[in-house]
Design a protein around this motif. Structure first.
Motif, PDB file in Angstrom:
ATOM      1  N   ALA A 341       0.804  -1.228   0.000  1.00  0.00           N
ATOM      2  CA  ALA A 341       0.000   0.000   0.000  1.00  0.00           C
ATOM      3  C   ALA A 341       0.829   1.267   0.000  1.00  0.00           C
ATOM      4  N   ASP A 342       1.958   1.278   0.705  1.00  0.00           N
ATOM      5  CA  ASP A 342       2.773   2.493   0.780  1.00  0.00           C
ATOM      6  C   ASP A 342       3.983   2.452  -0.164  1.00  0.00           C
ATOM      7  N   LYS A 343       3.977   1.472  -1.073  1.00  0.00           N
ATOM      8  CA  LYS A 343       5.065   1.374  -2.065  1.00  0.00           C
ATOM      9  C   LYS A 343       4.651   1.939  -3.417  1.00  0.00           C
ATOM     10  N   PHE A 344       3.367   2.070  -3.639  1.00  0.00           N
ATOM     11  CA  PHE A 344       2.867   2.584  -4.913  1.00  0.00           C
ATOM     12  C   PHE A 344       1.883   3.718  -4.641  1.00  0.00           C
ATOM     13  N   GLU A 345       1.782   4.634  -5.600  1.00  0.00           N
ATOM     14  CA  GLU A 345       0.804   5.711  -5.478  1.00  0.00           C
ATOM     15  C   GLU A 345      -0.609   5.134  -5.424  1.00  0.00           C
ATOM     16  N   ARG A 346      -1.469   5.755  -4.633  1.00  0.00           N
ATOM     17  CA  ARG A 346      -2.844   5.296  -4.521  1.00  0.00           C
ATOM     18  C   ARG A 346      -3.548   5.310  -5.888  1.00  0.00           C
ATOM     19  N   ARG A 347      -3.297   6.341  -6.683  1.00  0.00           N
ATOM     20  CA  ARG A 347      -3.983   6.436  -7.974  1.00  0.00           C
ATOM     21  C   ARG A 347      -3.572   5.297  -8.906  1.00  0.00           C
ATOM     22  N   THR A 348      -2.316   4.860  -8.816  1.00  0.00           N
ATOM     23  CA  THR A 348      -1.849   3.737  -9.646  1.00  0.00           C
ATOM     24  C   THR A 348      -2.572   2.452  -9.266  1.00  0.00           C
ATOM     25  N   MET A 349      -2.738   2.220  -7.970  1.00  0.00           N
ATOM     26  CA  MET A 349      -3.432   1.025  -7.498  1.00  0.00           C
ATOM     27  C   MET A 349      -4.890   1.010  -7.945  1.00  0.00           C
ATOM     28  N   ILE A 350      -5.530   2.170  -7.913  1.00  0.00           N
ATOM     29  CA  ILE A 350      -6.943   2.259  -8.307  1.00  0.00           C
ATOM     30  C   ILE A 350      -7.103   1.920  -9.790  1.00  0.00           C
ATOM     31  N   VAL A 351      -6.257   2.483 -10.629  1.00  0.00           N
ATOM     32  CA  VAL A 351      -6.348   2.236 -12.071  1.00  0.00           C
ATOM     33  C   VAL A 351      -6.094   0.769 -12.397  1.00  0.00           C
ATOM     34  N   ALA A 352      -5.084   0.176 -11.772  1.00  0.00           N
ATOM     35  CA  ALA A 352      -4.760  -1.234 -12.032  1.00  0.00           C
ATOM     36  C   ALA A 352      -5.896  -2.149 -11.580  1.00  0.00           C
ATOM     37  N   ALA A 353      -6.482  -1.852 -10.428  1.00  0.00           N
ATOM     38  CA  ALA A 353      -7.578  -2.681  -9.917  1.00  0.00           C
ATOM     39  C   ALA A 353      -8.802  -2.589 -10.810  1.00  0.00           C
ATOM     40  N   ALA A 354      -9.105  -1.393 -11.314  1.00  0.00           N
ATOM     41  CA  ALA A 354     -10.250  -1.222 -12.207  1.00  0.00           C
ATOM     42  C   ALA A 354     -10.072  -2.030 -13.486  1.00  0.00           C
ATOM     43  N   ALA A 355      -8.849  -2.075 -14.016  1.00  0.00           N
ATOM     44  CA  ALA A 355      -8.573  -2.865 -15.224  1.00  0.00           C
ATOM     45  C   ALA A 355      -8.806  -4.351 -14.964  1.00  0.00           C
TER      46      ALA A 355
END
Length: 470
Positions: A341-355
Protein backbone atom coordinates in the motif's frame (compact mmCIF):
# COMPACT_ATOMS: atom_id res chain seq x y z
CA UNK A 1 10.37 25.94 14.26
CA UNK A 2 9.65 23.25 16.83
CA UNK A 3 11.72 23.28 20.02
CA UNK A 4 13.89 20.41 21.22
CA UNK A 5 11.03 19.47 23.56
CA UNK A 6 9.16 18.19 20.49
CA UNK A 7 11.61 15.31 20.27
CA UNK A 8 10.47 14.09 23.66
CA UNK A 9 6.99 13.13 24.70
CA UNK A 10 5.82 16.33 26.29
CA UNK A 11 5.13 19.89 25.26
CA UNK A 12 5.63 22.75 27.72
CA UNK A 13 2.37 24.44 26.78
CA UNK A 14 -0.29 24.79 24.11
CA UNK A 15 0.99 23.96 20.63
CA UNK A 16 -0.12 25.15 17.22
CA UNK A 17 -2.25 23.04 14.90
CA UNK A 18 0.73 22.70 12.56
CA UNK A 19 3.00 21.54 15.38
CA UNK A 20 0.41 18.95 16.48
CA UNK A 21 0.33 17.55 12.96
CA UNK A 22 4.13 17.51 12.68
CA UNK A 23 4.45 15.69 16.01
CA UNK A 24 1.90 13.08 14.92
CA UNK A 25 3.63 12.41 11.60
CA UNK A 26 7.03 11.78 13.18
CA UNK A 27 5.72 9.00 15.47
CA UNK A 28 7.08 5.51 14.83
CA UNK A 29 4.41 2.93 14.02
CA UNK A 30 4.54 1.07 17.34
CA UNK A 31 2.07 -1.36 18.89
CA UNK A 32 -0.21 1.39 20.23
CA UNK A 33 -0.58 3.09 16.84
CA UNK A 34 -1.54 -0.22 15.25
CA UNK A 35 -3.89 -0.97 18.16
CA UNK A 36 -5.86 2.17 17.30
CA UNK A 37 -6.05 1.07 13.67
CA UNK A 38 -7.25 -2.42 14.61
CA UNK A 39 -9.90 -1.07 17.01
CA UNK A 40 -11.31 1.23 14.33
CA UNK A 41 -11.09 -1.68 11.90
CA UNK A 42 -13.28 -3.76 14.21
CA UNK A 43 -15.91 -1.05 13.92
CA UNK A 44 -15.52 -1.31 10.16
CA UNK A 45 -15.98 -5.11 10.41
CA UNK A 46 -19.49 -4.75 11.84
CA UNK A 47 -20.25 -1.95 9.42
CA UNK A 48 -19.32 -4.04 6.38
CA UNK A 49 -21.18 -7.04 7.76
CA UNK A 50 -24.35 -4.95 7.83
CA UNK A 51 -23.58 -3.28 4.51
CA UNK A 52 -22.81 -6.42 2.51
CA UNK A 53 -25.23 -9.05 3.77
CA UNK A 54 -27.88 -7.85 1.27
CA UNK A 55 -26.84 -10.18 -1.54
CA UNK A 56 -26.44 -13.17 0.74
CA UNK A 57 -29.80 -12.93 2.50
CA UNK A 58 -31.74 -11.90 -0.61
CA UNK A 59 -32.53 -15.50 -1.71
CA UNK A 60 -33.88 -16.21 1.77
CA UNK A 61 -36.08 -13.10 1.78
CA UNK A 62 -37.42 -14.11 -1.63
CA UNK A 63 -38.05 -17.66 -0.37
CA UNK A 64 -39.98 -16.27 2.62
CA UNK A 65 -42.30 -14.45 0.19
CA UNK A 66 -41.57 -10.90 1.36
CA UNK A 67 -39.67 -9.88 -1.80
CA UNK A 68 -39.44 -11.13 -5.38
CA UNK A 69 -36.19 -11.64 -7.31
CA UNK A 70 -37.30 -9.30 -10.11
CA UNK A 71 -39.99 -6.64 -10.46
CA UNK A 72 -42.59 -5.92 -13.15
CA UNK A 73 -41.51 -2.27 -13.45
CA UNK A 74 -38.09 -0.60 -13.35
CA UNK A 75 -38.63 0.92 -9.90
CA UNK A 76 -40.88 -1.71 -8.34
CA UNK A 77 -40.72 -1.69 -4.54
CA UNK A 78 -41.34 -5.38 -3.85
CA UNK A 79 -38.19 -6.85 -5.42
CA UNK A 80 -34.64 -7.47 -4.21
CA UNK A 81 -33.56 -4.33 -6.10
CA UNK A 82 -35.79 -2.18 -3.86
CA UNK A 83 -34.22 -3.74 -0.75
CA UNK A 84 -30.72 -2.92 -2.01
CA UNK A 85 -31.83 0.54 -3.21
CA UNK A 86 -33.35 1.36 0.21
CA UNK A 87 -29.98 0.76 1.84
CA UNK A 88 -28.20 3.00 -0.63
CA UNK A 89 -30.83 5.72 -0.37
CA UNK A 90 -30.08 5.82 3.36
CA UNK A 91 -26.35 5.75 2.68
CA UNK A 92 -26.70 8.64 0.24
CA UNK A 93 -28.57 10.86 2.68
CA UNK A 94 -26.31 9.82 5.56
CA UNK A 95 -23.12 10.68 3.69
CA UNK A 96 -24.22 13.81 1.82
CA UNK A 97 -26.12 15.53 4.64
CA UNK A 98 -24.57 14.13 7.84
CA UNK A 99 -20.85 13.95 7.01
CA UNK A 100 -20.39 17.32 8.72
CA UNK A 101 -21.31 15.74 12.08
CA UNK A 102 -17.83 14.27 12.55
CA UNK A 103 -16.29 17.64 11.63
CA UNK A 104 -18.49 19.40 14.17
CA UNK A 105 -18.77 16.97 17.09
CA UNK A 106 -15.58 14.97 16.79
CA UNK A 107 -14.49 11.67 15.28
CA UNK A 108 -14.81 9.65 18.49
CA UNK A 109 -18.40 10.55 19.41
CA UNK A 110 -19.83 10.13 15.91
CA UNK A 111 -17.95 6.84 15.43
CA UNK A 112 -19.75 5.52 18.52
CA UNK A 113 -23.28 6.80 18.09
CA UNK A 114 -23.65 6.18 14.36
CA UNK A 115 -22.69 2.52 14.92
CA UNK A 116 -25.26 2.16 17.69
CA UNK A 117 -27.91 3.80 15.51
CA UNK A 118 -27.56 1.52 12.50
CA UNK A 119 -27.24 -1.57 14.70
CA UNK A 120 -30.61 -0.78 16.32
CA UNK A 121 -32.21 -0.17 12.91
CA UNK A 122 -30.97 -3.52 11.60
CA UNK A 123 -32.28 -5.33 14.67
CA UNK A 124 -35.75 -3.87 14.12
CA UNK A 125 -35.54 -4.74 10.42
CA UNK A 126 -34.88 -8.40 11.24
CA UNK A 127 -38.45 -8.75 12.54
CA UNK A 128 -40.27 -7.11 9.63
CA UNK A 129 -42.82 -9.13 7.63
CA UNK A 130 -43.66 -6.75 4.78
CA UNK A 131 -41.65 -5.29 1.91
CA UNK A 132 -42.48 -1.76 3.12
CA UNK A 133 -41.25 -2.41 6.67
CA UNK A 134 -38.17 -4.20 5.43
CA UNK A 135 -37.22 -1.39 3.04
CA UNK A 136 -37.93 1.39 5.56
CA UNK A 137 -35.68 -0.05 8.28
CA UNK A 138 -33.00 -0.93 5.73
CA UNK A 139 -33.11 2.74 4.75
CA UNK A 140 -32.73 3.81 8.40
CA UNK A 141 -29.77 1.47 8.83
CA UNK A 142 -28.24 3.04 5.73
CA UNK A 143 -28.36 6.49 7.34
CA UNK A 144 -26.19 5.32 10.24
CA UNK A 145 -23.84 3.26 8.10
CA UNK A 146 -23.30 6.24 5.78
CA UNK A 147 -22.17 8.46 8.65
CA UNK A 148 -19.97 5.68 10.06
CA UNK A 149 -18.25 5.05 6.71
CA UNK A 150 -17.15 8.67 6.49
CA UNK A 151 -16.10 8.88 10.14
CA UNK A 152 -13.89 5.78 10.31
CA UNK A 153 -11.83 6.75 7.27
CA UNK A 154 -11.39 10.31 8.51
CA UNK A 155 -10.46 9.07 11.99
CA UNK A 156 -7.77 6.68 10.74
CA UNK A 157 -6.17 9.17 8.34
CA UNK A 158 -5.74 11.71 11.16
CA UNK A 159 -4.47 9.34 13.88
CA UNK A 160 -1.68 7.54 12.02
CA UNK A 161 1.70 8.92 10.86
CA UNK A 162 2.04 9.59 7.14
CA UNK A 163 4.42 6.70 6.41
CA UNK A 164 1.83 4.03 7.25
CA UNK A 165 -1.37 5.71 6.05
CA UNK A 166 -1.81 3.32 3.12
CA UNK A 167 -1.11 0.24 5.25
CA UNK A 168 -3.46 1.51 7.95
CA UNK A 169 -6.31 1.57 5.44
CA UNK A 170 -5.25 -1.83 4.15
CA UNK A 171 -5.46 -3.13 7.73
CA UNK A 172 -8.88 -1.53 8.18
CA UNK A 173 -10.15 -3.16 5.01
CA UNK A 174 -8.54 -6.53 5.83
CA UNK A 175 -10.30 -6.72 9.19
CA UNK A 176 -13.48 -5.27 7.72
CA UNK A 177 -13.65 -7.66 4.79
CA UNK A 178 -13.23 -10.64 7.10
CA UNK A 179 -16.93 -9.97 7.62
CA UNK A 180 -17.64 -11.08 4.04
CA UNK A 181 -16.69 -14.76 4.45
CA UNK A 182 -18.35 -14.65 7.88
CA UNK A 183 -21.67 -13.39 6.52
CA UNK A 184 -21.41 -15.64 3.46
CA UNK A 185 -20.76 -18.74 5.57
CA UNK A 186 -23.52 -17.86 8.04
CA UNK A 187 -25.87 -17.34 5.09
CA UNK A 188 -24.86 -20.71 3.63
CA UNK A 189 -25.65 -22.37 6.97
CA UNK A 190 -28.76 -20.41 7.94
CA UNK A 191 -30.58 -18.95 4.91
CA UNK A 192 -31.92 -22.28 3.54
CA UNK A 193 -33.11 -23.27 7.05
CA UNK A 194 -35.42 -22.04 9.85
CA UNK A 195 -33.63 -22.50 13.19
CA UNK A 196 -36.15 -22.40 16.07
CA UNK A 197 -38.85 -21.71 13.49
CA UNK A 198 -37.34 -18.33 12.52
CA UNK A 199 -36.26 -17.66 8.93
CA UNK A 200 -32.51 -18.15 8.52
CA UNK A 201 -31.99 -14.74 6.89
CA UNK A 202 -33.33 -13.10 10.07
CA UNK A 203 -30.68 -14.89 12.13
CA UNK A 204 -27.95 -13.53 9.81
CA UNK A 205 -29.18 -9.97 10.46
CA UNK A 206 -29.58 -10.48 14.24
CA UNK A 207 -26.06 -11.90 14.60
CA UNK A 208 -24.67 -8.72 13.02
CA UNK A 209 -26.36 -6.61 15.69
CA UNK A 210 -23.82 -7.85 18.23
CA UNK A 211 -21.54 -5.03 17.05
CA UNK A 212 -23.25 -2.81 19.62
CA UNK A 213 -21.83 -4.95 22.42
CA UNK A 214 -18.25 -4.31 21.28
CA UNK A 215 -18.47 -0.62 20.42
CA UNK A 216 -18.31 0.62 24.03
CA UNK A 217 -15.11 -1.31 24.66
CA UNK A 218 -13.62 0.04 21.42
CA UNK A 219 -14.62 3.62 22.27
CA UNK A 220 -12.93 3.60 25.68
CA UNK A 221 -9.55 2.73 24.16
CA UNK A 222 -9.60 5.40 21.42
CA UNK A 223 -8.45 9.02 21.85
CA UNK A 224 -10.04 11.88 19.97
CA UNK A 225 -8.12 12.97 16.87
CA UNK A 226 -5.50 15.54 18.00
CA UNK A 227 -5.74 17.08 14.53
CA UNK A 228 -9.49 17.63 14.98
CA UNK A 229 -9.00 19.08 18.47
CA UNK A 230 -6.33 21.48 17.24
CA UNK A 231 -8.45 22.52 14.25
CA UNK A 232 -11.25 23.47 16.65
CA UNK A 233 -9.01 25.57 18.86
CA UNK A 234 -8.76 22.96 21.63
CA UNK A 235 -4.98 23.14 21.59
CA UNK A 236 -4.45 22.33 25.27
CA UNK A 237 -6.56 19.17 24.99
CA UNK A 238 -4.88 18.22 21.70
CA UNK A 239 -1.48 18.65 23.36
CA UNK A 240 -2.58 16.55 26.35
CA UNK A 241 -3.88 13.70 24.15
CA UNK A 242 -0.81 13.77 21.94
CA UNK A 243 1.66 14.01 24.84
CA UNK A 244 0.12 10.91 26.41
CA UNK A 245 0.38 9.10 23.07
CA UNK A 246 3.99 10.25 22.60
CA UNK A 247 4.92 8.94 26.05
CA UNK A 248 3.42 5.53 25.27
CA UNK A 249 5.01 5.33 21.82
CA UNK A 250 8.43 6.43 23.16
CA UNK A 251 8.31 3.68 25.77
CA UNK A 252 7.44 1.07 23.11
CA UNK A 253 10.02 2.49 20.70
CA UNK A 254 12.78 2.22 23.28
CA UNK A 255 14.55 5.36 22.10
CA UNK A 256 13.96 9.14 21.90
CA UNK A 257 11.32 9.99 19.33
CA UNK A 258 12.51 11.47 16.02
CA UNK A 259 12.42 15.25 15.82
CA UNK A 260 9.34 16.53 14.00
CA UNK A 261 9.72 18.50 10.81
CA UNK A 262 8.97 22.21 10.85
CA UNK A 263 5.21 22.75 11.46
CA UNK A 264 3.26 23.06 8.25
CA UNK A 265 0.67 25.77 7.80
CA UNK A 266 -2.79 24.38 8.44
CA UNK A 267 -5.66 25.17 6.10
CA UNK A 268 -8.55 26.70 8.05
CA UNK A 269 -12.22 26.86 7.18
CA UNK A 270 -14.95 24.31 7.49
CA UNK A 271 -17.85 25.35 5.26
CA UNK A 272 -19.26 23.65 2.18
CA UNK A 273 -17.95 26.48 0.00
CA UNK A 274 -14.37 25.78 1.15
CA UNK A 275 -14.57 22.46 -0.68
CA UNK A 276 -14.72 24.23 -4.05
CA UNK A 277 -11.71 26.55 -3.83
CA UNK A 278 -8.54 25.46 -5.67
CA UNK A 279 -7.27 22.77 -5.62
CA UNK A 280 -10.16 21.05 -3.81
CA UNK A 281 -12.80 21.75 -6.44
CA UNK A 282 -10.95 19.71 -9.05
CA UNK A 283 -10.35 16.91 -6.53
CA UNK A 284 -13.99 16.88 -5.49
CA UNK A 285 -15.11 16.69 -9.12
CA UNK A 286 -12.70 13.83 -9.79
CA UNK A 287 -13.92 11.86 -6.77
CA UNK A 288 -17.58 12.45 -7.64
CA UNK A 289 -17.01 10.97 -11.11
CA UNK A 290 -15.00 8.13 -9.60
CA UNK A 291 -17.58 7.29 -6.95
CA UNK A 292 -20.50 7.29 -9.36
CA UNK A 293 -18.80 4.65 -11.50
CA UNK A 294 -16.77 2.58 -9.02
CA UNK A 295 -20.03 1.56 -7.34
CA UNK A 296 -21.14 -0.20 -10.49
CA UNK A 297 -18.20 -2.59 -10.27
CA UNK A 298 -18.13 -3.10 -6.52
CA UNK A 299 -21.79 -3.45 -5.60
CA UNK A 300 -22.80 -4.65 -9.04
CA UNK A 301 -20.91 -7.81 -8.17
CA UNK A 302 -20.88 -7.98 -4.34
CA UNK A 303 -24.64 -7.51 -3.90
CA UNK A 304 -25.58 -9.80 -6.76
CA UNK A 305 -23.17 -12.76 -6.48
CA UNK A 306 -25.72 -15.45 -5.52
CA UNK A 307 -28.33 -14.07 -7.95
CA UNK A 308 -25.80 -13.89 -10.82
CA UNK A 309 -24.75 -17.49 -10.15
CA UNK A 310 -28.38 -18.64 -10.10
CA UNK A 311 -28.86 -16.90 -13.47
CA UNK A 312 -25.93 -18.99 -14.73
CA UNK A 313 -27.93 -22.13 -13.91
CA UNK A 314 -26.62 -22.80 -10.38
CA UNK A 315 -29.10 -23.84 -7.65
CA UNK A 316 -29.78 -21.59 -4.65
CA UNK A 317 -27.87 -23.81 -2.20
CA UNK A 318 -24.92 -24.29 -4.57
CA UNK A 319 -24.81 -20.57 -5.41
CA UNK A 320 -24.55 -19.75 -1.71
CA UNK A 321 -21.75 -22.31 -1.38
CA UNK A 322 -19.89 -20.79 -4.36
CA UNK A 323 -20.50 -17.30 -2.95
CA UNK A 324 -19.00 -18.40 0.37
CA UNK A 325 -15.87 -19.69 -1.38
CA UNK A 326 -15.54 -16.47 -3.40
CA UNK A 327 -16.08 -14.42 -0.25
CA UNK A 328 -13.04 -15.99 1.42
CA UNK A 329 -10.94 -13.87 -0.97
CA UNK A 330 -12.48 -10.62 0.34
CA UNK A 331 -9.88 -9.88 3.05
CA UNK A 332 -6.98 -11.17 0.91
CA UNK A 333 -7.00 -8.11 -1.39
CA UNK A 334 -6.40 -5.56 1.38
CA UNK A 335 -4.12 -8.09 3.13
CA UNK A 336 -1.86 -7.80 0.09
CA UNK A 337 -2.05 -4.06 0.67
CA UNK A 338 -0.29 -4.46 4.03
CA UNK A 339 2.86 -5.08 1.96
CA UNK A 340 2.33 -2.85 -1.08
CA UNK A 341 0.00 0.00 0.00
CA UNK A 342 2.77 2.49 0.78
CA UNK A 343 5.06 1.37 -2.07
CA UNK A 344 2.87 2.58 -4.91
CA UNK A 345 0.80 5.71 -5.48
CA UNK A 346 -2.84 5.30 -4.52
CA UNK A 347 -3.98 6.44 -7.97
CA UNK A 348 -1.85 3.74 -9.65
CA UNK A 349 -3.43 1.03 -7.50
CA UNK A 350 -6.94 2.26 -8.31
CA UNK A 351 -6.35 2.24 -12.07
CA UNK A 352 -4.76 -1.23 -12.03
CA UNK A 353 -7.58 -2.68 -9.92
CA UNK A 354 -10.25 -1.22 -12.21
CA UNK A 355 -8.57 -2.86 -15.22
CA UNK A 356 -8.58 -6.24 -13.45
CA UNK A 357 -12.27 -5.88 -12.53
CA UNK A 358 -13.08 -5.26 -16.19
CA UNK A 359 -11.20 -8.34 -17.43
CA UNK A 360 -12.40 -10.77 -14.74
CA UNK A 361 -15.99 -9.60 -15.05
CA UNK A 362 -16.17 -10.14 -18.79
CA UNK A 363 -14.69 -13.64 -18.45
CA UNK A 364 -17.09 -14.44 -15.57
CA UNK A 365 -20.05 -13.63 -17.81
CA UNK A 366 -18.93 -16.13 -20.46
CA UNK A 367 -18.24 -19.25 -18.40
CA UNK A 368 -20.41 -21.77 -16.60
CA UNK A 369 -17.92 -24.26 -15.16
CA UNK A 370 -17.76 -24.25 -11.36
CA UNK A 371 -14.00 -23.85 -10.94
CA UNK A 372 -13.64 -21.12 -13.57
CA UNK A 373 -16.64 -19.24 -12.19
CA UNK A 374 -15.10 -19.35 -8.73
CA UNK A 375 -11.67 -18.29 -10.07
CA UNK A 376 -13.10 -15.24 -11.86
CA UNK A 377 -15.25 -14.44 -8.82
CA UNK A 378 -12.12 -14.52 -6.65
CA UNK A 379 -10.31 -12.27 -9.15
CA UNK A 380 -13.19 -9.78 -9.10
CA UNK A 381 -13.29 -9.82 -5.31
CA UNK A 382 -9.53 -9.28 -4.96
CA UNK A 383 -9.53 -6.41 -7.46
CA UNK A 384 -12.60 -4.75 -5.92
CA UNK A 385 -11.10 -4.86 -2.45
CA UNK A 386 -7.67 -3.61 -3.52
CA UNK A 387 -9.44 -0.68 -5.15
CA UNK A 388 -11.56 -0.23 -2.02
CA UNK A 389 -8.72 0.26 0.46
CA UNK A 390 -6.85 2.42 -2.05
CA UNK A 391 -9.66 4.87 -2.72
CA UNK A 392 -10.82 5.05 0.90
CA UNK A 393 -7.32 6.15 1.84
CA UNK A 394 -7.06 8.43 -1.20
CA UNK A 395 -10.22 10.45 -0.71
CA UNK A 396 -9.44 11.20 2.95
CA UNK A 397 -6.00 12.48 1.92
CA UNK A 398 -7.28 14.98 -0.65
CA UNK A 399 -8.99 17.43 1.70
CA UNK A 400 -7.87 19.46 4.77
CA UNK A 401 -8.85 18.58 8.35
CA UNK A 402 -11.48 21.32 8.71
CA UNK A 403 -13.62 19.91 5.89
CA UNK A 404 -12.30 16.33 5.65
CA UNK A 405 -15.39 14.47 6.90
CA UNK A 406 -17.78 16.87 5.14
CA UNK A 407 -15.90 16.62 1.82
CA UNK A 408 -15.42 12.86 1.99
CA UNK A 409 -19.09 12.48 2.87
CA UNK A 410 -20.15 14.64 -0.06
CA UNK A 411 -18.03 12.99 -2.75
CA UNK A 412 -18.67 9.51 -1.35
CA UNK A 413 -22.44 10.13 -1.28
CA UNK A 414 -22.47 10.03 -5.07
CA UNK A 415 -21.51 6.37 -4.93
CA UNK A 416 -24.56 5.78 -2.74
CA UNK A 417 -26.81 7.63 -5.21
CA UNK A 418 -25.27 5.66 -8.06
CA UNK A 419 -25.89 2.39 -6.22
CA UNK A 420 -29.61 3.15 -5.91
CA UNK A 421 -30.02 3.29 -9.68
CA UNK A 422 -27.37 0.63 -10.32
CA UNK A 423 -29.48 -1.90 -8.40
CA UNK A 424 -32.45 -1.35 -10.69
CA UNK A 425 -30.31 -1.14 -13.85
CA UNK A 426 -28.56 -4.41 -13.05
CA UNK A 427 -31.90 -6.07 -12.32
CA UNK A 428 -33.14 -4.89 -15.73
CA UNK A 429 -29.94 -5.86 -17.58
CA UNK A 430 -29.94 -9.27 -15.89
CA UNK A 431 -33.52 -9.85 -17.00
CA UNK A 432 -32.99 -8.68 -20.59
CA UNK A 433 -29.36 -9.58 -21.39
CA UNK A 434 -28.23 -12.01 -18.69
CA UNK A 435 -24.87 -11.84 -16.96
CA UNK A 436 -23.12 -10.69 -20.16
CA UNK A 437 -25.14 -7.47 -20.18
CA UNK A 438 -24.34 -6.87 -16.50
CA UNK A 439 -20.58 -7.22 -16.95
CA UNK A 440 -20.40 -5.14 -20.14
CA UNK A 441 -22.06 -2.40 -18.07
CA UNK A 442 -19.44 -2.90 -15.34
CA UNK A 443 -16.58 -2.83 -17.88
CA UNK A 444 -17.69 0.53 -19.29
CA UNK A 445 -17.90 1.94 -15.75
CA UNK A 446 -14.34 0.78 -15.00
CA UNK A 447 -13.04 2.57 -18.10
CA UNK A 448 -14.48 5.83 -16.74
CA UNK A 449 -12.86 5.13 -13.34
CA UNK A 450 -9.46 4.59 -14.96
CA UNK A 451 -9.72 7.81 -16.98
CA UNK A 452 -10.85 10.00 -14.06
CA UNK A 453 -8.21 8.90 -11.56
CA UNK A 454 -5.45 8.34 -14.13
CA UNK A 455 -5.68 11.83 -15.64
CA UNK A 456 -6.86 13.95 -12.70
CA UNK A 457 -5.44 12.36 -9.55
CA UNK A 458 -2.60 14.04 -7.58
CA UNK A 459 0.06 12.01 -5.79
CA UNK A 460 -0.26 11.51 -2.04
CA UNK A 461 2.09 8.70 -1.03
CA UNK A 462 4.28 9.47 2.01
CA UNK A 463 3.15 13.10 2.16
CA UNK A 464 1.78 14.80 5.26
CA UNK A 465 -1.95 15.54 5.10
CA UNK A 466 -1.16 19.24 5.51
CA UNK A 467 1.29 19.11 2.59
CA UNK A 468 -1.29 17.44 0.33
CA UNK A 469 -3.80 20.12 1.34
CA UNK A 470 -1.47 22.87 0.13
Amino acid sequence: MSSHADTLHAQPGPATAGAIAARLDRLPATRTIWKFVVLLSLGFFFELYDLLYSGYVAPGIVKSGILTSTTAGLFGMTGVASFIASLFAGLFIGTISCGFLADRFGRRAIFTYSLLFYTAANLIMAFQTTATGLNFWRFMAGLGIGVELVTIGTYISELVPKQIRGRAFACEQTVGFLSVPVVAFLSYLLVPRKPLGIDGWRWVVIIGAHGAVFVWFIRRALPESPRWLAQHGKLTEADRVLSKLEATVAKEYGAPLPAPLAPASVITGGSFCDMWVAPYGKRATMMIIFNIFQTVGFYGFANWVPTLLIKQGITVTTSLMYSSIIAIAAPIGPMIGLWIADKFERRTMIVAAAALIMVCGLVFSQVSGGMLLIAMGVGLTLANNIMSYSFHAYQTELFPTGIRARAVGFVYSWSRLSAIFTSFLIAGLLKQFGTTGVFVFIAVAMLVVMAAIGFMGPRTRDLALEQISR
